[in-house]
Design a protein around this motif. Structure first.
Motif, PDB file in Angstrom:
ATOM      1  N   VAL A 133       0.858  -1.178   0.000  1.00  9.28           N
ATOM      2  CA  VAL A 133       0.000   0.000   0.000  1.00  9.28           C
ATOM      3  C   VAL A 133       0.894   1.227   0.000  1.00  9.28           C
ATOM      4  O   VAL A 133       1.774   1.368   0.855  1.00  9.28           O
ATOM      5  CB  VAL A 133      -0.949   0.023   1.208  1.00  9.28           C
ATOM      6  CG1 VAL A 133      -1.835   1.265   1.160  1.00  9.28           C
ATOM      7  CG2 VAL A 133      -1.809  -1.236   1.230  1.00  9.28           C
ATOM      8  N   PHE A 152       1.131   5.244   0.294  1.00 12.65           N
ATOM      9  CA  PHE A 152       0.430   6.417   0.823  1.00 12.65           C
ATOM     10  C   PHE A 152       1.091   7.701   0.318  1.00 12.65           C
ATOM     11  O   PHE A 152       2.321   7.800   0.267  1.00 12.65           O
ATOM     12  CB  PHE A 152       0.468   6.423   2.353  1.00 12.65           C
ATOM     13  CG  PHE A 152      -0.211   5.250   2.996  1.00 12.65           C
ATOM     14  CD1 PHE A 152      -1.581   5.259   3.219  1.00 12.65           C
ATOM     15  CD2 PHE A 152       0.519   4.134   3.387  1.00 12.65           C
ATOM     16  CE1 PHE A 152      -2.212   4.174   3.826  1.00 12.65           C
ATOM     17  CE2 PHE A 152      -0.093   3.048   3.996  1.00 12.65           C
ATOM     18  CZ  PHE A 152      -1.468   3.072   4.213  1.00 12.65           C
ATOM     19  N   THR A 161      -1.649  -1.046  -4.042  1.00 10.61           N
ATOM     20  CA  THR A 161      -2.779  -0.160  -3.764  1.00 10.61           C
ATOM     21  C   THR A 161      -2.255   1.240  -3.484  1.00 10.61           C
ATOM     22  O   THR A 161      -1.340   1.414  -2.670  1.00 10.61           O
ATOM     23  CB  THR A 161      -3.575  -0.652  -2.540  1.00 10.61           C
ATOM     24  OG1 THR A 161      -4.064  -1.959  -2.799  1.00 10.61           O
ATOM     25  CG2 THR A 161      -4.748   0.285  -2.240  1.00 10.61           C
ATOM     26  N   PHE A 162      -2.819   2.234  -4.161  1.00 10.33           N
ATOM     27  CA  PHE A 162      -2.422   3.625  -3.929  1.00 10.33           C
ATOM     28  C   PHE A 162      -3.490   4.321  -3.108  1.00 10.33           C
ATOM     29  O   PHE A 162      -4.670   4.297  -3.462  1.00 10.33           O
ATOM     30  CB  PHE A 162      -2.220   4.356  -5.258  1.00 10.33           C
ATOM     31  CG  PHE A 162      -1.967   5.835  -5.091  1.00 10.33           C
ATOM     32  CD1 PHE A 162      -0.818   6.286  -4.456  1.00 10.33           C
ATOM     33  CD2 PHE A 162      -2.877   6.776  -5.570  1.00 10.33           C
ATOM     34  CE1 PHE A 162      -0.576   7.644  -4.296  1.00 10.33           C
ATOM     35  CE2 PHE A 162      -2.654   8.130  -5.410  1.00 10.33           C
ATOM     36  CZ  PHE A 162      -1.494   8.564  -4.780  1.00 10.33           C
ATOM     37  N   VAL A 163      -3.066   4.937  -2.004  1.00 11.21           N
ATOM     38  CA  VAL A 163      -3.977   5.708  -1.165  1.00 11.21           C
ATOM     39  C   VAL A 163      -3.543   7.164  -1.246  1.00 11.21           C
ATOM     40  O   VAL A 163      -2.619   7.605  -0.553  1.00 11.21           O
ATOM     41  CB  VAL A 163      -3.961   5.216   0.293  1.00 11.21           C
ATOM     42  CG1 VAL A 163      -4.910   6.053   1.152  1.00 11.21           C
ATOM     43  CG2 VAL A 163      -4.334   3.741   0.366  1.00 11.21           C
ATOM     44  N   ARG A 214      -3.720  10.981   1.623  1.00 13.65           N
ATOM     45  CA  ARG A 214      -3.449  10.648   3.022  1.00 13.65           C
ATOM     46  C   ARG A 214      -1.978  10.888   3.327  1.00 13.65           C
ATOM     47  O   ARG A 214      -1.110  10.113   2.929  1.00 13.65           O
ATOM     48  CB  ARG A 214      -3.810   9.202   3.354  1.00 13.65           C
ATOM     49  CG  ARG A 214      -3.532   8.887   4.832  1.00 13.65           C
ATOM     50  CD  ARG A 214      -3.843   7.466   5.222  1.00 13.65           C
ATOM     51  NE  ARG A 214      -3.336   7.190   6.563  1.00 13.65           N
ATOM     52  CZ  ARG A 214      -3.361   5.990   7.149  1.00 13.65           C
ATOM     53  NH1 ARG A 214      -3.900   4.946   6.504  1.00 13.65           N
ATOM     54  NH2 ARG A 214      -2.867   5.816   8.358  1.00 13.65           N
TER      55      ARG A 214
END
Length: 610
Positions: free
Chosen positions: A141, A143, A180-182, A185
């Protein structure tokens, strides 16, 4: 000298100077040959395997490969300004002319391995970690405080150098591998992130703080004094669309060049760069300085800022002290005032681009991560592991500001470390590099590579008309090579990865190779210490840092010595040799990557008696 161990991957790797100099060890001659053959998609994939962002780096790389290029050294005696192969701009060719590559890239893992890795920051280092680990089944992930991935690639490089669609495309390739790119944030507490139960954390947050210049008038005139990297970010995201007519840019690095060229496009009519150091010692890449000057931006050197001038809280100018650079007996530079009257320049805005530094206010100091006196994390430079074993660093956040290709190299190294750490293996046990050597012989006088050496000088990349590009900050300045020009530039490559491999047992010492060598790089002589041996070569040894290829003893007791610095890899020695003692063999470097290849070999099974 001891006979050269050509089975050591580091030997021929060092001979391929461009690949040796590239932090990601991109196999430059290989992809240039593919370009010459019109195989742009294959050339792109060769790049992607090593440097992850061929289209981005083909426009923005600092090009450590080019000063190392042997072509520049070969031309020293023939040209007043020897030029290397345009390696970086050929990299862009692979991106500009490739086909759709999505179906050729690794597929997302069919199942996860149960390990979770958090990457802080969506710049090139974090994305490289994601590229290497996500296909292995890790839940990665990424962020970032910005809405889209790219980090400083997106926020600090102007669109006239790097169109946004290129960033979207190549960051998209990485995220499509299963990471997964968030976005949106920003991590403001490492303690809070660790409490979420991540198995490993990679910090790729860059060097996000620009250095300020605290001189008289800074506070009073603050409204029109801008930190360069923050201002570039505001321009990139559309928060700033204009600037005053008279602009001073302070600093001599690439950020300063981006600032001045951006200011010119946003309304600056009188834009100048003012730098403390002499012009020749500026940190900006030579081509970045040339681009600014081409656009009518003067660079004034040896001027030290003394004060911001203001009237009624409004910035009106700056004063500078003229200096000259002198060096002491140890070569250390000092800037000595010349005694001239202060130089005064009027201005409406000042962009401060005098350096960048790391900022880790979000890393609590009681977590077990050690920091040095400069507030940088204490790391193992190879593994990039911090004193808190599950936390790794990379890119500008690790060892200070460098460039994109170094961030990519850090990402590859950190991915190996994380993979080993999460398998319970010592991260310091690094997987070795491998290599292969493949003969290029197709007949007595025919090779499977083009060994003709073209005498052409370096070809210039065409630009759009400057009057057009200065009107719109989003119009890309460089057009890139077309197919024909790319082919011509590719012909300048000396194929340094196609090695002359010598077999002592087959040599009859007829000296035919010596007679035909166009550069006199081969010498048969008595052995000796290296300094002595270099004085007995047929061609002068001008670059003693370049290796010598020394054979084992021949029947006469002599040895074959070849100066790798002088060799053109033309293959004439191998064509002329009557016994096949010489062969042209293509060297391929096998780089270690996270995954099965970095697992220790299983112990052999021992048969039990009975």
């Amino acid at each position: 000298m001891q006979a050269t161990d050509i089975h050591d991957p580091a030997y021929f790797h060092q001979v391929v100077d461009c690949q040796w100099a590239c932090p990601a060890h991109t196999p430059v001659p290989e992809y240039i040959r593919l370009i010459a053959a019109g195989r742009y998609t294959d050339a792109y994939l060769v790049n992607w395997e090593s440097n992850v962002f061929p289209g981005i780096l083909g426009r923005t790389c600092d090009r450590p490969c080019e000063p190392a290029c042997r072509r520049g050294r070969v031309e020293e005696a023939q040209a007043p300004k020897p030029e290397p192969v345009a390696i970086c701009r050929l990299k862009r060719v692979t991106a500009d002319y490739k086909d759709d590559v999505r179906h050729l890239l690794p597929k997302p893992a069919s199942r996860k391995n149960g390990k979770r890795v958090a990457c802080i920051g969506a710049g090139p280092a974090s994305l490289t970690v994601a590229r290497d680990l996500a296909p292995l089944g890790y839940e990665v992930v990424v962020f970032d405080g910005d809405a889209k991935a790219g980090g400083m690639i997106r926020s600090q490089i102007p669109r006239f150098r790097l169109p946004e669609e290129i960033i979207d495309e190549e960051t998209g390739y990485v995220l499509a591998l299963g990471a997964t790119f968030v976005g949106g944030r920003r991590i403001d507490s490492l303690r809070a992130l660790l409490a979420e139960g991540w198995d490993a954390v990679f910090v790729g947050s860059g060097a996000p703080r620009g250095r300020d210049l605290e001189i008289p008038g800074r506070r009073e005139a603050a409204a029109r004094i801008h930190i360069g990297i923050d201002w570039l970010s505001s321009v990139s995201f559309g928060h700033v669309s204009s600037i005053g007519e008279r602009v001073i840019v302070l600093g001599g690095g690439n950020t300063a060049m981006d600032c001045c060229r951006s200011a010119k496009r946003l309304g600056g009519k009188d834009v100048k760069v003012i730098v403390r150091s002499p012009f020749e010692e500026m940190k900006a890449s030579p081509w970045e300085k040339e681009d600014a000057i081409h656009e009518g931006i003067p660079i004034l050197d040896c001027l030290v800022p003394k004060a911001f001038l203001h009237e009624g809280g409004k910035l009106v100018g700056m004063t500078f002290e003229k200096v000259r650079a002198v060096r002491d007996a140890r070569g250390r530079r000092q800037l000595v005032p010349t005694g001239e009257a202060e130089h005064v320049f009027e201005c409406d805005d000042v962009l401060v681009a005098v350096g960048q530094e790391n900022a880790f206010p979000w890393i609590e100091r009681d977590l077990g991560i050690a920091f040095d006196e400069w507030s940088m994390p204490v790391l193992d430079a190879t593994t990039l592991q911090s004193s808190l074993p599950k936390v790794f660093f990379g890119g500008d956040a690790a060892l200070g500001p460098k460039n994109i290709i170094w961030a990519v190299a850090h990402g590859h190294a950190a991915a190996i470390s994380i993979d080993k750490f999460l398998h319970g293996e010592p991260v310091e046990d690094r997987p070795p590099m491998g290599m292969n050597l493949v003969s290029q012989k197709m007949g007595i006088h025919e090779w499977s590579y083009d060994n003709a050496v073209t005498p052409d000088l370096r070809h210039k990349v065409p630009w759009r008309d400057v009057n057009q590009t200065l009107k719109n900050i989003k119009i890309e300045v460089e057009l890139g090579f077309d197919v024909q020009m790319a082919w011509k530039e590719a012909q300048r490559c000396l194929n340094c990865d196609v090695q002359t491999v010598f077999t002592t047992a087959q040599c009859i010492e007829c000296d035919a190779c010596v007679d035909i060598c166009p550069t006199d790089c081969i010498t048969f002589t008595a052995n000796g210490d290296e300094p002595d041996l270099r004085t007995r070569l047929r061609a002068p040894s001008l670059h003693p840092t370049q290796p010598l290829y020394v054979s084992t003893a021949l029947k006469t007791g002599r040895v074959m010595v070849k100066d790798e610095d002088v060799c053109l890899h033309c293959g004439l020695c191998a064509e002329r040799c009557p016994t096949g003692a010489w062969d042209m063999q293509k060297f391929g470097l096998t780089l270690p990557r996270a995954g099965r290849a970095c697992r220790p070999a299983p112990a052999p099974k021992v048969a039990m008696p009975g």
